[in-house]
Design a protein around this motif. Structure first.
Motif, PDB file in Angstrom:
ATOM      1  N   SER A 236      -3.020   7.753   3.821  1.00 32.58           N
ATOM      2  CA  SER A 236      -3.556   7.827   5.177  1.00 32.58           C
ATOM      3  C   SER A 236      -2.420   7.629   6.175  1.00 32.58           C
ATOM      4  O   SER A 236      -1.315   7.198   5.805  1.00 32.58           O
ATOM      5  N   GLU A 237      -2.671   7.911   7.441  1.00 29.28           N
ATOM      6  CA  GLU A 237      -1.639   7.736   8.465  1.00 29.28           C
ATOM      7  C   GLU A 237      -1.219   6.278   8.574  1.00 29.28           C
ATOM      8  O   GLU A 237      -0.046   5.974   8.786  1.00 29.28           O
ATOM      9  N   SER A 238      -2.174   5.348   8.453  1.00 26.51           N
ATOM     10  CA  SER A 238      -1.819   3.929   8.558  1.00 26.51           C
ATOM     11  C   SER A 238      -0.932   3.509   7.387  1.00 26.51           C
ATOM     12  O   SER A 238      -0.018   2.692   7.554  1.00 26.51           O
ATOM     13  N   GLN A 239      -1.182   4.062   6.214  1.00 24.46           N
ATOM     14  CA  GLN A 239      -0.318   3.751   5.064  1.00 24.46           C
ATOM     15  C   GLN A 239       1.068   4.350   5.245  1.00 24.46           C
ATOM     16  O   GLN A 239       2.084   3.705   4.954  1.00 24.46           O
ATOM     17  N   LEU A 240       1.143   5.575   5.754  1.00 27.49           N
ATOM     18  CA  LEU A 240       2.439   6.200   6.012  1.00 27.49           C
ATOM     19  C   LEU A 240       3.212   5.428   7.073  1.00 27.49           C
ATOM     20  O   LEU A 240       4.424   5.212   6.940  1.00 27.49           O
ATOM     21  N   ASP A 241       2.508   4.989   8.126  1.00 27.03           N
ATOM     22  CA  ASP A 241       3.177   4.201   9.164  1.00 27.03           C
ATOM     23  C   ASP A 241       3.739   2.902   8.597  1.00 27.03           C
ATOM     24  O   ASP A 241       4.849   2.477   8.954  1.00 27.03           O
ATOM     25  N   GLY A 242       2.972   2.262   7.707  1.00 25.94           N
ATOM     26  CA  GLY A 242       3.444   1.035   7.087  1.00 25.94           C
ATOM     27  C   GLY A 242       4.690   1.263   6.248  1.00 25.94           C
ATOM     28  O   GLY A 242       5.637   0.468   6.280  1.00 25.94           O
ATOM     29  N   LEU A 243       4.706   2.363   5.502  1.00 23.28           N
ATOM     30  CA  LEU A 243       5.870   2.671   4.675  1.00 23.28           C
ATOM     31  C   LEU A 243       7.078   3.052   5.525  1.00 23.28           C
ATOM     32  O   LEU A 243       8.215   2.711   5.178  1.00 23.28           O
ATOM     33  N   ARG A 244       6.848   3.744   6.640  1.00 23.49           N
ATOM     34  CA  ARG A 244       7.964   4.046   7.551  1.00 23.49           C
ATOM     35  C   ARG A 244       8.550   2.755   8.129  1.00 23.49           C
ATOM     36  O   ARG A 244       9.777   2.604   8.214  1.00 23.49           O
ATOM     37  N   SER A 245       7.674   1.838   8.531  1.00 23.93           N
ATOM     38  CA  SER A 245       8.132   0.584   9.135  1.00 23.93           C
ATOM     39  C   SER A 245       8.896  -0.274   8.135  1.00 23.93           C
ATOM     40  O   SER A 245       9.750  -1.072   8.518  1.00 23.93           O
ATOM     41  N   PHE A 246       8.579  -0.122   6.868  1.00 23.76           N
ATOM     42  CA  PHE A 246       9.323  -0.800   5.809  1.00 23.76           C
ATOM     43  C   PHE A 246      10.584  -0.027   5.445  1.00 23.76           C
ATOM     44  O   PHE A 246      11.683  -0.601   5.327  1.00 23.76           O
ATOM     45  N   LEU A 352      -1.327  -1.507   1.914  1.00 25.35           N
ATOM     46  CA  LEU A 352      -0.847  -0.976   0.644  1.00 25.35           C
ATOM     47  C   LEU A 352      -1.327  -1.870  -0.492  1.00 25.35           C
ATOM     48  O   LEU A 352      -1.728  -3.010  -0.276  1.00 25.35           O
ATOM     49  N   THR A 353      -1.257  -1.378  -1.708  1.00 28.03           N
ATOM     50  CA  THR A 353      -1.732  -2.164  -2.845  1.00 28.03           C
ATOM     51  C   THR A 353      -0.828  -3.381  -3.061  1.00 28.03           C
ATOM     52  O   THR A 353       0.395  -3.295  -2.900  1.00 28.03           O
ATOM     53  N   PRO A 354      -1.415  -4.526  -3.410  1.00 28.12           N
ATOM     54  CA  PRO A 354      -0.628  -5.753  -3.568  1.00 28.12           C
ATOM     55  C   PRO A 354       0.498  -5.622  -4.594  1.00 28.12           C
ATOM     56  O   PRO A 354       1.609  -6.119  -4.370  1.00 28.12           O
ATOM     57  N   SER A 355       0.251  -4.965  -5.719  1.00 26.45           N
ATOM     58  CA  SER A 355       1.292  -4.858  -6.744  1.00 26.45           C
ATOM     59  C   SER A 355       2.480  -4.053  -6.236  1.00 26.45           C
ATOM     60  O   SER A 355       3.640  -4.386  -6.520  1.00 26.45           O
ATOM     61  N   ALA A 356       2.202  -2.997  -5.476  1.00 23.49           N
ATOM     62  CA  ALA A 356       3.294  -2.185  -4.936  1.00 23.49           C
ATOM     63  C   ALA A 356       4.070  -2.957  -3.879  1.00 23.49           C
ATOM     64  O   ALA A 356       5.308  -2.859  -3.818  1.00 23.49           O
ATOM     65  N   ARG A 357       3.365  -3.727  -3.056  1.00 28.76           N
ATOM     66  CA  ARG A 357       4.071  -4.541  -2.060  1.00 28.76           C
ATOM     67  C   ARG A 357       5.032  -5.512  -2.739  1.00 28.76           C
ATOM     68  O   ARG A 357       6.159  -5.721  -2.283  1.00 28.76           O
ATOM     69  N   GLU A 358       4.589  -6.096  -3.827  1.00 29.97           N
ATOM     70  CA  GLU A 358       5.443  -7.039  -4.562  1.00 29.97           C
ATOM     71  C   GLU A 358       6.681  -6.344  -5.119  1.00 29.97           C
ATOM     72  O   GLU A 358       7.802  -6.852  -5.010  1.00 29.97           O
ATOM     73  N   GLN A 359       6.480  -5.169  -5.703  1.00 29.10           N
ATOM     74  CA  GLN A 359       7.606  -4.449  -6.285  1.00 29.10           C
ATOM     75  C   GLN A 359       8.561  -3.926  -5.215  1.00 29.10           C
ATOM     76  O   GLN A 359       9.787  -3.934  -5.407  1.00 29.10           O
ATOM     77  N   LEU A 360       8.022  -3.485  -4.095  1.00 29.64           N
ATOM     78  CA  LEU A 360       8.874  -2.989  -3.017  1.00 29.64           C
ATOM     79  C   LEU A 360       9.681  -4.128  -2.399  1.00 29.64           C
ATOM     80  O   LEU A 360      10.847  -3.939  -2.024  1.00 29.64           O
ATOM     81  N   ALA A 361       9.092  -5.301  -2.287  1.00 29.96           N
ATOM     82  CA  ALA A 361       9.835  -6.461  -1.777  1.00 29.96           C
ATOM     83  C   ALA A 361      10.988  -6.799  -2.718  1.00 29.96           C
ATOM     84  O   ALA A 361      12.100  -7.134  -2.274  1.00 29.96           O
TER      85      ALA A 361
END
Length: 372
Positions: A236-246, A352-361
């Motif tokens: 979704s656009e909100s997910q894409l925006d979150g990934l851009r901001s990261f 975003l999914t919690p597991s992906a947030r953990e791995q991306l961090a």
């Protein structure tokens, strides 16, 4: 990180398959093309697969899959899981093409502990007792090798798109095109700054160096792979925006670390000579920050030495001391930390999914603290 390890293995296998198919086509044309296969294969056998990992975790941040990861198992060949492995492989092949061209532009002698592609072609020319200018042959042959890898990257990416519905495939393809345009523009700005800097106001040089970072590396290394993976999953656009901001601040941190390693890195670890960026005359944020802090005389000496391909070890050490004593090195290290923290804060707030947030961090720490 077992899932990431599995992904890296699958991507490497997919790259090998693409190279095998290309080798067969090249062999059908002429045995003289064997070096194309050998040099491409050597280059693609190394690397940390960061772009593949960001692509995968961009997908996982939306798809939310878990459990055993095996997109190539029976019954799942036409899934987006196979598409993500294929797209990630294409990104790694594109990266290899960019490295070949980058080494030519930077006049680099080594890449990942081996001679750079154009140097390998030069050596092939000399060892074979061919006629003509061996340096010109090396440059021309490496340019074509890079072009061949770009073509292979496109072909593999098209195979990924074929696994998606047409509407989604068009959206993903557009992001891939955007990435290619931006990194090309960033590479041009990088070489432009090496020659145009004397005509630029001193007050603008840091801003211009920061712009090079964004388009040469930050978007292409982190943001674009994340978005491509997420778009394959139908973000979704909100997910894409979150990934851009990261992705953007982390990409900046990634390149700032690369700039530090280009001056202060251990050759045994980086696979490149000490102070390579100094001999190449890179007008990085590190250099621009130092110039802003240095008195006129020291700044003039920095400008005089930077870009001299014949810098000896003592001169390299002197320039390193200048960058350190000016406070530029500390300032860049602080900037890396700020950008990583900004990226992690954006990640925490993203849908975003919690597991992906953990791995991306975790990946954020890995790419910003790396030593090579």
């Amino acid at each position: 990180m077992a899932e990431s390890t599995r992904l890296v293995d699958l991507v490497s296998a997919r790259i090998d398959r693409a190279l095998d198919e290309q080798r067969d086509r090249l062999a059908s044309i002429s045995p003289d093309l064997v070096s194309f296969d050998t040099f491409a294969r050597d280059l693609l056998s190394g690397g940390k697969r960061f772009r593949a990992l960001f692509c995968y975790w961009g997908w996982q941040s939306v798809a939310g899959r878990s459990g055993s990861f095996d997109p190539l198992s029976e019954g799942s060949r036409q899934t987006t899981a196979e598409a993500i492995v294929t797209a990630a492989a294409a990104l790694e092949i594109f990266h290899a093409a960019a490295l070949v061209h980058d080494d030519i532009m930077d006049r680099s002698d080594t890449r990942r502990g081996r001679p750079a592609a154009h140097r390998r072609f030069e050596s092939l020319h000399a060892e074979s007792s061919w006629v003509g200018d061996r340096a010109l042959y090396g440059t021309n042959a490496a340019l074509l090798l890079g072009d061949g890898l770009l073509s292979l990257s496109d072909a593999v990416f098209d195979e990924a798109l074929a696994l998606l519905d047409p509407v989604r495939a068009r959206i993903v393809r557009q992001e891939f095109h955007t990435m290619r345009l931006e990194v090309t523009a960033g590479q041009y700005l990088d070489i432009h700054e090496e020659t145009a800097w004397p005509t630029v106001d001193d007050a603008e040089q840091l801003v211009r160096a920061q712009r090079v970072i964004v388009f040469k590396s930050a978007k292409y290394s982190v943001e674009a792979p994340l978005l491509i993976g997420a778009l394959i999953a139908g973000a979704s656009e909100s997910q894409l925006d979150g990934l851009r901001s990261f992705g953007l601040p982390l990409g900046v941190a990634y390149q700032l670390r690369d700039d530090v390693l280009g001056v202060f890195g251990d050759p045994e670890v980086t696979g490149k000579p000490a102070g390579d960026d100094l001999r190449e005359g890179k007008r990085t944020v590190l250099v621009a920050t130092a110039r802003k802090a240095l008195p006129v005389g020291a700044r003039q000496l920095l400008d005089e030495l930077l870009g001299d391909p014949d810098l000896d070890d003592d001169q390299v050490q002197m320039l390193r001391a200048t960058l350190t004593d000016s406070g530029a090195l500390s300032a860049v290290e602080r900037s890396i930390d700020r950008h990583v923290q900004r990226a992690k804060a954006a990640l925490d707030a993203a849908p975003l999914t919690p597991s992906a947030r953990e791995q991306l961090a975790s990946l954020a720490d890995t790419v910003s603290r790396r030593s090579a």
